[in-house]
Scaffold this motif. Structure first.
Motif, PDB file in Angstrom:
ATOM      1  N   LEU A   7       0.851  -1.182   0.000  1.00  0.00           N
ATOM      2  CA  LEU A   7       0.000   0.000   0.000  1.00  0.00           C
ATOM      3  C   LEU A   7       0.894   1.242   0.000  1.00  0.00           C
ATOM      4  O   LEU A   7       1.745   1.404   0.877  1.00  0.00           O
ATOM      5  N   PRO A   8       0.746   2.138  -0.984  1.00  0.00           N
ATOM      6  CA  PRO A   8       1.610   3.328  -1.032  1.00  0.00           C
ATOM      7  C   PRO A   8       1.214   4.373   0.008  1.00  0.00           C
ATOM      8  O   PRO A   8       0.031   4.605   0.272  1.00  0.00           O
ATOM      9  N   ARG A  35      -8.964   6.165  -3.566  1.00  0.00           N
ATOM     10  CA  ARG A  35      -9.620   6.200  -2.269  1.00  0.00           C
ATOM     11  C   ARG A  35      -8.530   6.432  -1.220  1.00  0.00           C
ATOM     12  O   ARG A  35      -7.645   5.596  -1.022  1.00  0.00           O
ATOM     13  N   LEU A  36      -8.582   7.589  -0.567  1.00  0.00           N
ATOM     14  CA  LEU A  36      -7.521   7.992   0.338  1.00  0.00           C
ATOM     15  C   LEU A  36      -7.845   7.686   1.789  1.00  0.00           C
ATOM     16  O   LEU A  36      -9.006   7.613   2.190  1.00  0.00           O
ATOM     17  N   ALA A  37      -6.777   7.522   2.567  1.00  0.00           N
ATOM     18  CA  ALA A  37      -6.858   7.560   4.022  1.00  0.00           C
ATOM     19  C   ALA A  37      -5.812   8.563   4.483  1.00  0.00           C
ATOM     20  O   ALA A  37      -4.777   8.741   3.829  1.00  0.00           O
ATOM     21  N   PRO A  96      -8.141   1.413   1.542  1.00  0.00           N
ATOM     22  CA  PRO A  96      -7.675   2.612   0.841  1.00  0.00           C
ATOM     23  C   PRO A  96      -6.700   2.251  -0.280  1.00  0.00           C
ATOM     24  O   PRO A  96      -5.968   1.263  -0.195  1.00  0.00           O
ATOM     25  N   ASP A  97      -6.690   3.084  -1.308  1.00  0.00           N
ATOM     26  CA  ASP A  97      -5.706   2.934  -2.376  1.00  0.00           C
ATOM     27  C   ASP A  97      -4.388   3.606  -2.016  1.00  0.00           C
ATOM     28  O   ASP A  97      -3.333   3.255  -2.553  1.00  0.00           O
ATOM     29  N   HIS A  98      -4.462   4.590  -1.113  1.00  0.00           N
ATOM     30  CA  HIS A  98      -3.281   5.401  -0.817  1.00  0.00           C
ATOM     31  C   HIS A  98      -3.474   6.022   0.572  1.00  0.00           C
ATOM     32  O   HIS A  98      -4.568   6.465   0.905  1.00  0.00           O
ATOM     33  N   ILE A  99      -2.406   6.038   1.363  1.00  0.00           N
ATOM     34  CA  ILE A  99      -2.432   6.696   2.667  1.00  0.00           C
ATOM     35  C   ILE A  99      -1.584   7.962   2.588  1.00  0.00           C
ATOM     36  O   ILE A  99      -0.476   7.951   2.047  1.00  0.00           O
TER      37      ILE A  99
END
Length: 351
Positions: A7-8, A35-37, A96-99
């Motif tokens: 996960l990036p 989809r962000l976190a 999420p796709d990206h944190i």
């Protein structure tokens, strides 16, 4: 290429008031299909930035994807806070796709990168990139001591002056760790100021870095997400003044929280903050206030004597209309009685 099983994570760093929260708020609104976190690490006990971001939550970054850590630097609380937080975000459905991690303005980014080597998560996440924000006008003014050769020479010539410059070291560490630098508030710096800021950053950085002008946090997400830098594997190229463990010390800065009464006029608070910052070397004030006769909460953000304020949301029925400010300064510059007096919270005037 990045291992797509990982996960990036993008780390957003930058000095106090450089515009990190504004940038992340814009990313949340325009995530480029991701989809962000978001993880927000505050300095001080009052969570202002996390509350701001949660008020902007959208389906691609809902409120449950926004986590605030306000009890210390996350690189110093890896086992207790950082790892459980990352694991909880990875367990979300949908994942999420990206944190995005917003560090404290006083944080050193390299120890945070080292935290990604923690056994429980190193096989599951990768640092996609480190984005450093820098206030272009302040860089040109030398407030972060990024171009302090002349200043250092003057200090060395005077034995009565403290030669240590912790603020410059924080700024230089942030630039040294970055993959991209975003120069914020270019309107205040002007074209010449932006050019000077880029030259200063080029001299400060240990390797060539792109430096991009960004106004009000607006930037194409493709520019800063998806860098595939794998920064956790590239630490040697990111030198730090604080590479030895004992050097990573937050005792150079102090913060206090002050409650403030309901205001009749926000201008009175602005003037008080300006005077306080000019007289007592206050670095940063942020928080919120209640204004008589107004149903909206007043958000207050100050960098030195530069104060910005706006009504951000309505007071909720279940919360007290209580104003609260976090005041941050270098160690030794904070005195509660002086600050409270300057803000009109004590009967005597600040000296």
């Amino acid at each position: 290429m990045t291992d797509f099983s990982k996960l990036p994570v993008t780390v957003i760093t930058g000095f106090l008031g450089s515009g990190k929260t504004t940038l992340i708020r814009e990313l949340m609104q325009n995530p480029g299909g991701k989809r962000l976190a978001v993880v927000v690490n505050e300095f001080g006990d009052v969570g202002v930035d996390g509350d701001i971001l949660k008020s902007c939550a959208i389906p691609d970054c809902p409120a449950e994807n926004i986590v605030e850590l306000a009890n210390g630097c996350i690189c110093c609380t890896v086992a207790d806070d950082f790892i459980p937080t990352i694991e909880a975000l990875m367990a979300l459905e949908p994942r999420p796709d990206h944190i995005v991690i917003e560090t404290s303005g006083l944080a050193l980014p390299k120890p945070l990168l080292k935290a990604f080597d923690w056994p429980d998560i190193r096989s599951q996440i990768t640092v996609d990139g480190v984005i450093a924000l820098a206030d272009a006008e302040a860089v040109v003014a030398g407030r972060f001591a990024s171009n302090v050769a002349a200043v250092d020479a003057q200090r060395l010539a005077d034995d009565s002056i403290d030669h240590d410059t912790p603020l410059s070291e924080v700024f230089e560490d942030q630039i040294a760790c970055a993959d991209i630098v975003l120069l914020t508030k270019p309107d205040l710096a002007g074209a010449d100021g932006v050019a000077q800021a880029k030259a200063i950053i080029a001299r400060t950085a240990p390797r060539p870095l792109p430096a991009i002008e960004v106004a009000e946090g607006v930037v194409d997400p493709r520019v800063i997400l998806g860098l595939e830098a794998a920064a956790e594997d590239d630490l040697d190229a990111r030198p730090s003044h604080h590479d030895t463990p004992h050097d990573h010390d937050h005792e150079e800065f102090d913060s206090i929280v002050v409650d403030i009464p309901e205001l009749a006029d926000p201008a009175d608070l602005v003037r008080a903050i300006e005077i306080l910052a000019n007289r007592h070397n206050i670095l940063r004030i942020k928080g919120y206030a209640a204004v008589s006769g107004r149903p909206m909460r007043l958000l207050v953000q100050a960098v030195g004597a530069r104060v910005r304020h706006q009504f951000d949301r309505a007071w909720r029925p279940d919360e007290a209309r209580q104003g609260r400010l976090v005041v941050i300064a270098e160690h030794g510059d904070i005195r509660r009685d002086v600050i409270e007096a300057a803000l009109g919270l004590a009967p005597q005037a600040a000296q």
